[in-house]
Design a protein around this motif. Sequence first.
Motif, PDB file in Angstrom:
ATOM      1  N   ASP A  39      51.214   7.685  52.917  1.00 57.10           N
ATOM      2  CA  ASP A  39      51.794   8.585  54.088  1.00 57.10           C
ATOM      3  C   ASP A  39      52.832   7.533  54.981  1.00 57.10           C
ATOM      4  O   ASP A  39      53.481   8.217  55.913  1.00 57.10           O
ATOM      5  CB  ASP A  39      50.174   9.314  55.112  1.00 57.10           C
ATOM      6  N   SER A  40      53.321   6.847  54.185  1.00 59.19           N
ATOM      7  CA  SER A  40      54.783   6.250  54.283  1.00 59.19           C
ATOM      8  C   SER A  40      55.773   6.796  53.731  1.00 59.19           C
ATOM      9  O   SER A  40      56.147   7.067  53.146  1.00 59.19           O
ATOM     10  CB  SER A  40      54.518   4.163  53.910  1.00 59.19           C
ATOM     11  N   PRO A  41      57.243   6.663  55.169  1.00 58.14           N
ATOM     12  CA  PRO A  41      58.548   7.247  54.458  1.00 58.14           C
ATOM     13  C   PRO A  41      58.837   6.333  53.326  1.00 58.14           C
ATOM     14  O   PRO A  41      59.662   6.971  52.402  1.00 58.14           O
ATOM     15  CB  PRO A  41      58.423   6.825  55.854  1.00 58.14           C
ATOM     16  N   LEU A  42      58.534   4.993  53.212  1.00 58.59           N
ATOM     17  CA  LEU A  42      58.925   4.355  51.922  1.00 58.59           C
ATOM     18  C   LEU A  42      58.272   4.117  50.538  1.00 58.59           C
ATOM     19  O   LEU A  42      58.141   3.352  49.596  1.00 58.59           O
ATOM     20  CB  LEU A  42      59.253   2.692  52.568  1.00 58.59           C
ATOM     21  N   TRP A  43      57.022   5.265  51.063  1.00 62.19           N
ATOM     22  CA  TRP A  43      56.194   5.436  49.956  1.00 62.19           C
ATOM     23  C   TRP A  43      56.863   5.151  48.280  1.00 62.19           C
ATOM     24  O   TRP A  43      56.347   4.610  47.685  1.00 62.19           O
ATOM     25  CB  TRP A  43      55.591   7.337  50.110  1.00 62.19           C
ATOM     26  N   ALA A  44      58.059   5.974  48.200  1.00 62.96           N
ATOM     27  CA  ALA A  44      58.188   6.354  46.516  1.00 62.96           C
ATOM     28  C   ALA A  44      58.842   4.786  46.290  1.00 62.96           C
ATOM     29  O   ALA A  44      58.518   4.285  45.361  1.00 62.96           O
ATOM     30  CB  ALA A  44      59.211   7.461  46.460  1.00 62.96           C
ATOM     31  N   GLU A  45      59.147   4.064  47.224  1.00 65.59           N
ATOM     32  CA  GLU A  45      60.388   2.782  46.527  1.00 65.59           C
ATOM     33  C   GLU A  45      59.057   1.632  46.619  1.00 65.59           C
ATOM     34  O   GLU A  45      59.026   1.457  45.398  1.00 65.59           O
ATOM     35  CB  GLU A  45      60.879   1.975  47.625  1.00 65.59           C
ATOM     36  N   ILE A  46      58.369   1.835  47.514  1.00 67.54           N
ATOM     37  CA  ILE A  46      57.045   0.200  47.301  1.00 67.54           C
ATOM     38  C   ILE A  46      56.022   0.941  46.335  1.00 67.54           C
ATOM     39  O   ILE A  46      55.985   0.163  45.455  1.00 67.54           O
ATOM     40  CB  ILE A  46      55.522   0.902  48.432  1.00 67.54           C
ATOM     41  N   ARG A 145      58.011  13.116  41.364  1.00 65.58           N
ATOM     42  CA  ARG A 145      57.785  14.539  41.236  1.00 65.58           C
ATOM     43  C   ARG A 145      56.729  14.419  42.511  1.00 65.58           C
ATOM     44  O   ARG A 145      57.276  15.555  43.122  1.00 65.58           O
ATOM     45  CB  ARG A 145      56.670  15.188  39.874  1.00 65.58           C
ATOM     46  N   ALA A 146      55.630  13.880  42.859  1.00 65.63           N
ATOM     47  CA  ALA A 146      55.775  13.856  44.114  1.00 65.63           C
ATOM     48  C   ALA A 146      56.650  13.749  45.832  1.00 65.63           C
ATOM     49  O   ALA A 146      56.895  14.572  46.227  1.00 65.63           O
ATOM     50  CB  ALA A 146      54.504  12.593  44.636  1.00 65.63           C
ATOM     51  N   SER A 147      57.601  12.630  45.202  1.00 64.14           N
ATOM     52  CA  SER A 147      59.332  12.735  45.673  1.00 64.14           C
ATOM     53  C   SER A 147      59.455  13.873  46.118  1.00 64.14           C
ATOM     54  O   SER A 147      60.267  13.959  47.455  1.00 64.14           O
ATOM     55  CB  SER A 147      59.757  11.337  46.166  1.00 64.14           C
ATOM     56  N   THR A 148      59.883  14.282  45.034  1.00 61.93           N
ATOM     57  CA  THR A 148      60.833  15.919  44.995  1.00 61.93           C
ATOM     58  C   THR A 148      60.548  16.826  45.323  1.00 61.93           C
ATOM     59  O   THR A 148      60.996  17.550  45.669  1.00 61.93           O
ATOM     60  CB  THR A 148      61.032  15.999  43.719  1.00 61.93           C
ATOM     61  N   SER A 149      58.788  17.189  45.533  1.00 63.14           N
ATOM     62  CA  SER A 149      58.602  18.154  46.048  1.00 63.14           C
ATOM     63  C   SER A 149      58.278  18.240  47.481  1.00 63.14           C
ATOM     64  O   SER A 149      58.602  19.084  47.950  1.00 63.14           O
ATOM     65  CB  SER A 149      57.205  17.948  45.469  1.00 63.14           C
ATOM     66  N   GLY A 153      60.463  20.238  50.190  1.00 70.02           N
ATOM     67  CA  GLY A 153      59.585  21.468  51.238  1.00 70.02           C
ATOM     68  C   GLY A 153      58.783  22.157  50.487  1.00 70.02           C
ATOM     69  O   GLY A 153      58.165  22.751  50.692  1.00 70.02           O
ATOM     70  N   GLY A 154      58.642  21.589  49.221  1.00 76.69           N
ATOM     71  CA  GLY A 154      57.454  22.002  49.198  1.00 76.69           C
ATOM     72  C   GLY A 154      56.470  21.769  49.278  1.00 76.69           C
ATOM     73  O   GLY A 154      56.176  22.282  50.437  1.00 76.69           O
ATOM     74  N   LEU A 155      55.579  20.782  47.712  1.00 76.71           N
ATOM     75  CA  LEU A 155      53.996  21.005  48.044  1.00 76.71           C
ATOM     76  C   LEU A 155      54.129  19.989  48.818  1.00 76.71           C
ATOM     77  O   LEU A 155      54.853  18.595  49.049  1.00 76.71           O
ATOM     78  CB  LEU A 155      53.330  20.131  46.506  1.00 76.71           C
ATOM     79  N   THR A 156      53.075  18.974  49.755  1.00 75.63           N
ATOM     80  CA  THR A 156      53.330  17.628  50.510  1.00 75.63           C
ATOM     81  C   THR A 156      52.915  16.589  49.630  1.00 75.63           C
ATOM     82  O   THR A 156      52.423  16.688  48.042  1.00 75.63           O
ATOM     83  CB  THR A 156      51.749  17.313  51.358  1.00 75.63           C
ATOM     84  N   ARG A 157      53.106  15.481  49.750  1.00 77.91           N
ATOM     85  CA  ARG A 157      53.318  14.460  48.473  1.00 77.91           C
ATOM     86  C   ARG A 157      51.425  14.422  48.165  1.00 77.91           C
ATOM     87  O   ARG A 157      51.436  14.296  46.745  1.00 77.91           O
ATOM     88  CB  ARG A 157      53.434  12.564  49.451  1.00 77.91           C
ATOM     89  N   ARG A 158      50.526  14.242  49.181  1.00 74.33           N
ATOM     90  CA  ARG A 158      49.356  14.274  48.777  1.00 74.33           C
ATOM     91  C   ARG A 158      48.965  15.511  47.546  1.00 74.33           C
ATOM     92  O   ARG A 158      47.821  15.364  46.552  1.00 74.33           O
ATOM     93  CB  ARG A 158      48.473  14.113  49.867  1.00 74.33           C
ATOM     94  N   GLN A 159      49.334  16.528  48.097  1.00 73.90           N
ATOM     95  CA  GLN A 159      48.981  17.611  47.060  1.00 73.90           C
ATOM     96  C   GLN A 159      49.986  17.650  45.316  1.00 73.90           C
ATOM     97  O   GLN A 159      48.873  18.066  44.229  1.00 73.90           O
ATOM     98  CB  GLN A 159      50.200  18.807  47.884  1.00 73.90           C
TER      99      GLN A 159
END
Length: 382
Positions: A39-46, A145-149, A153-159
């Motif tokens: 749920d962190s906004p920096l998830w992809a970078e981390i 893919r999760a970051s792009t989604s 505005g498509g799937l949530t990152r979790r989805q």
Amino acid sequence: MPVSPAMAEDLAAAIATLYADAELALLEKLRDALMAGIDSPLWAEIKLRSIGDLRTAVEDVTIALQQDADGAVGRALAEAYGRGRQAAVAELGALDIGREMQARAVLPGAPAVDRLAASYAQDTRPLYVRITRAVLDVYRSIVTRASTSTLLGGLTRRQATQHALDRFAQRGVTGFTDSAGRSWELAAYAEMAVRSVTARAAVEGHIDALAELGVGLVIVSDAPLECPLCAPWEGEVLSLGPEQGPRTVRVEKAIQPTGLRAAFRVPETVAVHVTGSLAEARGAGLFHPNCRHSLSAYLPGVTSRPPHHATPGTTYKDTQRQRAIERNIRAWKRRQAAATTDADRRRASVFVRRWQAQARANVAAHPHLRRKPAREQIGTAR
């Protein structure tokens, strides 16, 4: 006592469990690495910065797996080879030619065992390299893919993460492709390789013992639900020598007359039709993994050809249907292990139960089939 691949089946199953447990551990490490701080906004970078930690964790699993598997395979091969030799002793023990064998203290054939262990190591070495690469490639792909989604505005990152994990779990940890272009799960490929090499050890122990006693011919059993590869060899006599192709040979009877007159008689002989060599039959597919056939000494004038066993209502295709059901059960169990929410776990569990019901129904409809729960597992670690 005939020898067959099934003689070493329990040895192969124990080793296959090592790979199944490793597959489950890898899937869980991938899931946990992705879900940490999702749920962190920096998830992809981390996630991309911490890929080294995942690499280390995966390599730790693969190194331990390789060490455990290689040691277990060596022990299993020695045991399988010894079982094959003992099968020859049991088979010929009632005859004079078997008594000398019973008195020998023979160590498991080191050259044969070492050769088979080296073959197994060569066949599976690429697997360990592919494990790390496959897990890391999927990790990077899911993060991207999760970051792009999310951005689109498509799937949530979790989805998006869960969907990608589901696809990965569905096909298995490695998606290993062999030289024939067939795709394998990690545990399924390892099980195939281990079953193949331990079965070969049992057969080689048997034929080595027969060769020491001067037995040069063997006969293949008739097994129900044979596959097209094995069908041409059922009930046929094979030679242990290098000569290939069908031929008729004249050989001495295994049991000759005894007593004073026997010393002055010419040994009795019989004509035997030999379909080919054992090496030729194995090269054509006999004794493949999961093969139901067995091999026994052919004693001219004593051994009779086995009767054909029909299996009304069941075909080889039905056995392959059972294998497909088992693959689907394992796939949904992996998705259950990869689930990131209780709802996803419950959904996967529903499909596991549906495929298990199909397994029960398929066995119930075909009395010659047997359900093997071990083939429906992806590991014992929970």
